[in-house]
Write a protein that holds these residues in place. Structure first.
Motif, PDB file in Angstrom:
ATOM      1  N   MET A   1     -31.896 -30.550 -98.656  1.00 45.30           N
ATOM      2  CA  MET A   1     -32.476 -30.095-100.012  1.00 45.30           C
ATOM      3  C   MET A   1     -32.272 -31.461-100.626  1.00 45.30           C
ATOM      4  O   MET A   1     -31.183 -31.767-101.071  1.00 45.30           O
ATOM      5  CB  MET A   1     -32.354 -28.974-100.671  1.00 45.30           C
ATOM      6  N   LYS A   2     -33.224 -32.309-101.310  1.00 41.42           N
ATOM      7  CA  LYS A   2     -33.010 -33.423-102.022  1.00 41.42           C
ATOM      8  C   LYS A   2     -32.879 -33.070-103.686  1.00 41.42           C
ATOM      9  O   LYS A   2     -33.862 -32.334-104.131  1.00 41.42           O
ATOM     10  CB  LYS A   2     -34.199 -34.564-101.893  1.00 41.42           C
ATOM     11  N   VAL A   3     -31.736 -33.280-104.265  1.00 45.65           N
ATOM     12  CA  VAL A   3     -31.448 -33.061-105.684  1.00 45.65           C
ATOM     13  C   VAL A   3     -32.161 -34.034-106.584  1.00 45.65           C
ATOM     14  O   VAL A   3     -32.681 -33.569-107.507  1.00 45.65           O
ATOM     15  CB  VAL A   3     -29.946 -32.796-105.767  1.00 45.65           C
ATOM     16  N   ASN A   4     -31.620 -35.251-106.252  1.00 47.17           N
ATOM     17  CA  ASN A   4     -32.447 -36.365-107.068  1.00 47.17           C
ATOM     18  C   ASN A   4     -32.283 -37.392-106.054  1.00 47.17           C
ATOM     19  O   ASN A   4     -32.203 -37.449-104.785  1.00 47.17           O
ATOM     20  CB  ASN A   4     -31.503 -36.699-108.441  1.00 47.17           C
ATOM     21  N   LYS A   5     -32.490 -38.950-106.756  1.00 43.24           N
ATOM     22  CA  LYS A   5     -32.413 -40.008-105.812  1.00 43.24           C
ATOM     23  C   LYS A   5     -30.995 -40.295-105.090  1.00 43.24           C
ATOM     24  O   LYS A   5     -31.232 -40.969-104.084  1.00 43.24           O
ATOM     25  CB  LYS A   5     -32.936 -41.047-106.835  1.00 43.24           C
ATOM     26  N   LEU A   6     -29.940 -39.872-105.511  1.00 45.78           N
ATOM     27  CA  LEU A   6     -28.750 -40.102-104.749  1.00 45.78           C
ATOM     28  C   LEU A   6     -28.139 -38.953-104.160  1.00 45.78           C
ATOM     29  O   LEU A   6     -27.801 -39.000-102.944  1.00 45.78           O
ATOM     30  CB  LEU A   6     -27.695 -40.739-105.881  1.00 45.78           C
ATOM     31  N   TRP A   7     -28.334 -37.816-104.567  1.00 45.11           N
ATOM     32  CA  TRP A   7     -27.746 -36.507-104.043  1.00 45.11           C
ATOM     33  C   TRP A   7     -28.651 -35.596-103.022  1.00 45.11           C
ATOM     34  O   TRP A   7     -29.944 -35.609-103.392  1.00 45.11           O
ATOM     35  CB  TRP A   7     -27.215 -35.406-105.035  1.00 45.11           C
ATOM     36  N   THR A   8     -28.190 -35.300-101.951  1.00 45.41           N
ATOM     37  CA  THR A   8     -28.862 -34.325-100.918  1.00 45.41           C
ATOM     38  C   THR A   8     -27.763 -33.244-100.753  1.00 45.41           C
ATOM     39  O   THR A   8     -26.678 -33.446-100.282  1.00 45.41           O
ATOM     40  CB  THR A   8     -29.369 -35.020 -99.708  1.00 45.41           C
ATOM     41  N   ILE A   9     -28.269 -32.274-100.561  1.00 43.77           N
ATOM     42  CA  ILE A   9     -27.318 -31.069-100.256  1.00 43.77           C
ATOM     43  C   ILE A   9     -28.060 -30.226 -98.958  1.00 43.77           C
ATOM     44  O   ILE A   9     -29.205 -30.216 -98.846  1.00 43.77           O
ATOM     45  CB  ILE A   9     -27.022 -29.961-101.353  1.00 43.77           C
ATOM     46  N   GLU A  10     -27.104 -29.508 -98.186  1.00 48.16           N
ATOM     47  CA  GLU A  10     -27.414 -28.986 -97.197  1.00 48.16           C
ATOM     48  C   GLU A  10     -26.837 -27.315 -97.017  1.00 48.16           C
ATOM     49  O   GLU A  10     -25.570 -27.471 -96.945  1.00 48.16           O
ATOM     50  CB  GLU A  10     -27.328 -29.718 -95.804  1.00 48.16           C
ATOM     51  N   LEU A  11     -27.464 -26.421 -96.752  1.00 45.62           N
ATOM     52  CA  LEU A  11     -26.759 -25.189 -96.283  1.00 45.62           C
ATOM     53  C   LEU A  11     -27.508 -24.662 -95.040  1.00 45.62           C
ATOM     54  O   LEU A  11     -28.949 -24.444 -94.973  1.00 45.62           O
ATOM     55  CB  LEU A  11     -27.220 -24.160 -97.322  1.00 45.62           C
ATOM     56  N   SER A  12     -26.828 -24.328 -94.178  1.00 47.68           N
ATOM     57  CA  SER A  12     -27.090 -23.944 -92.759  1.00 47.68           C
ATOM     58  C   SER A  12     -26.147 -22.880 -92.366  1.00 47.68           C
ATOM     59  O   SER A  12     -25.072 -22.735 -92.948  1.00 47.68           O
ATOM     60  CB  SER A  12     -27.398 -24.990 -91.732  1.00 47.68           C
ATOM     61  N   GLY A  13     -26.668 -22.137 -91.151  1.00 55.87           N
ATOM     62  CA  GLY A  13     -25.899 -21.104 -90.657  1.00 55.87           C
ATOM     63  C   GLY A  13     -26.571 -20.398 -89.441  1.00 55.87           C
ATOM     64  O   GLY A  13     -27.663 -21.044 -88.981  1.00 55.87           O
ATOM     65  N   SER A  14     -25.775 -19.608 -88.636  1.00 56.87           N
ATOM     66  CA  SER A  14     -26.398 -18.885 -87.451  1.00 56.87           C
ATOM     67  C   SER A  14     -25.877 -17.427 -87.492  1.00 56.87           C
ATOM     68  O   SER A  14     -24.784 -17.340 -87.976  1.00 56.87           O
ATOM     69  CB  SER A  14     -25.998 -19.735 -86.332  1.00 56.87           C
ATOM     70  N   TYR A  15     -26.465 -16.639 -86.993  1.00 55.73           N
ATOM     71  CA  TYR A  15     -26.255 -15.438 -86.748  1.00 55.73           C
ATOM     72  C   TYR A  15     -26.485 -15.066 -85.061  1.00 55.73           C
ATOM     73  O   TYR A  15     -27.570 -15.301 -84.486  1.00 55.73           O
ATOM     74  CB  TYR A  15     -27.321 -14.504 -87.566  1.00 55.73           C
ATOM     75  N   THR A  16     -25.694 -14.217 -84.487  1.00 60.36           N
ATOM     76  CA  THR A  16     -25.779 -13.715 -83.276  1.00 60.36           C
ATOM     77  C   THR A  16     -25.684 -12.243 -83.291  1.00 60.36           C
ATOM     78  O   THR A  16     -24.695 -11.755 -83.851  1.00 60.36           O
ATOM     79  CB  THR A  16     -24.862 -14.332 -82.344  1.00 60.36           C
ATOM     80  N   SER A  17     -26.686 -11.608 -82.836  1.00 56.32           N
ATOM     81  CA  SER A  17     -26.594 -10.187 -82.808  1.00 56.32           C
ATOM     82  C   SER A  17     -25.749  -9.416 -81.879  1.00 56.32           C
ATOM     83  O   SER A  17     -25.190 -10.220 -80.728  1.00 56.32           O
ATOM     84  CB  SER A  17     -28.158  -9.280 -82.556  1.00 56.32           C
ATOM     85  N   SER A  18     -25.616  -8.183 -81.919  1.00 57.41           N
ATOM     86  CA  SER A  18     -24.588  -7.419 -80.968  1.00 57.41           C
ATOM     87  C   SER A  18     -25.509  -7.810 -79.412  1.00 57.41           C
ATOM     88  O   SER A  18     -26.575  -7.297 -79.429  1.00 57.41           O
ATOM     89  CB  SER A  18     -24.447  -6.109 -81.325  1.00 57.41           C
ATOM     90  N   MET A  19     -24.490  -8.003 -78.343  1.00 52.02           N
ATOM     91  CA  MET A  19     -25.251  -7.893 -77.165  1.00 52.02           C
ATOM     92  C   MET A  19     -24.357  -7.519 -76.064  1.00 52.02           C
ATOM     93  O   MET A  19     -23.116  -7.255 -76.377  1.00 52.02           O
ATOM     94  CB  MET A  19     -25.688  -9.451 -76.806  1.00 52.02           C
ATOM     95  N   THR A  20     -24.886  -6.882 -74.951  1.00 53.61           N
ATOM     96  CA  THR A  20     -24.080  -6.277 -73.883  1.00 53.61           C
ATOM     97  C   THR A  20     -24.077  -7.448 -72.826  1.00 53.61           C
ATOM     98  O   THR A  20     -24.814  -8.266 -72.452  1.00 53.61           O
ATOM     99  CB  THR A  20     -24.809  -5.168 -73.395  1.00 53.61           C
TER     100      THR A  20
END
Length: 115
Positions: A1-20
């Motif tokens: 996500m671009k905050v202004n002309k100089l700064w960009t921020i990023e937030l990401s993640g992942s989720y894995t559900s229960s499995m057999t």
């Protein structure tokens, strides 16, 4: 996500559900990543900083259900937290580069005089 002309921020993640998987039933897991980038040196460079798993939430585990008369649960306490810093510098944006001559057939016909 671009905050202004100089700064960009990023937030990401992942989720894995229960499995057999074979005799294991895994617990659900999740992990987050946070990063920021700032342009420096009149847009010729950038500095990026990333933090992996800042909440220390990634803890894989589960149950083993093939052992008779026993209850088995395991949890792995991994240190998945990490900090990365990356500096990038662009020497040229490509405006001054000449087009490469590929030596096509039409170029060859122009060079050779035919009578």
């Amino acid at each position: 996500m671009k905050v202004n002309k100089l700064w960009t921020i990023e937030l990401s993640g992942s989720y894995t559900s229960s499995m057999t998987i074979a005799q294991f039933v895994t617990d659900p897991t999740w992990i987050a990543r946070v990063g920021a980038q700032v342009k420096v040196l009149k847009d010729k460079g950038s500095l990026r900083i990333f933090v992996n798993d800042p909440l220390h939430a990634y803890r894989p585990g589960g149950d083993v259900n093939t052992i008779r008369n026993a209850t088995v649960h395991y949890t792995s306490w991994l240190d998945t937290r990490g900090l990365s810093a990356i500096f990038t510098y662009r020497f040229s944006k490509g405006q001054n580069l000449k087009l490469r001559q590929t030596g096509s057939a039409t170029d060859e016909l122009k060079r050779v005089k035919t009578s």
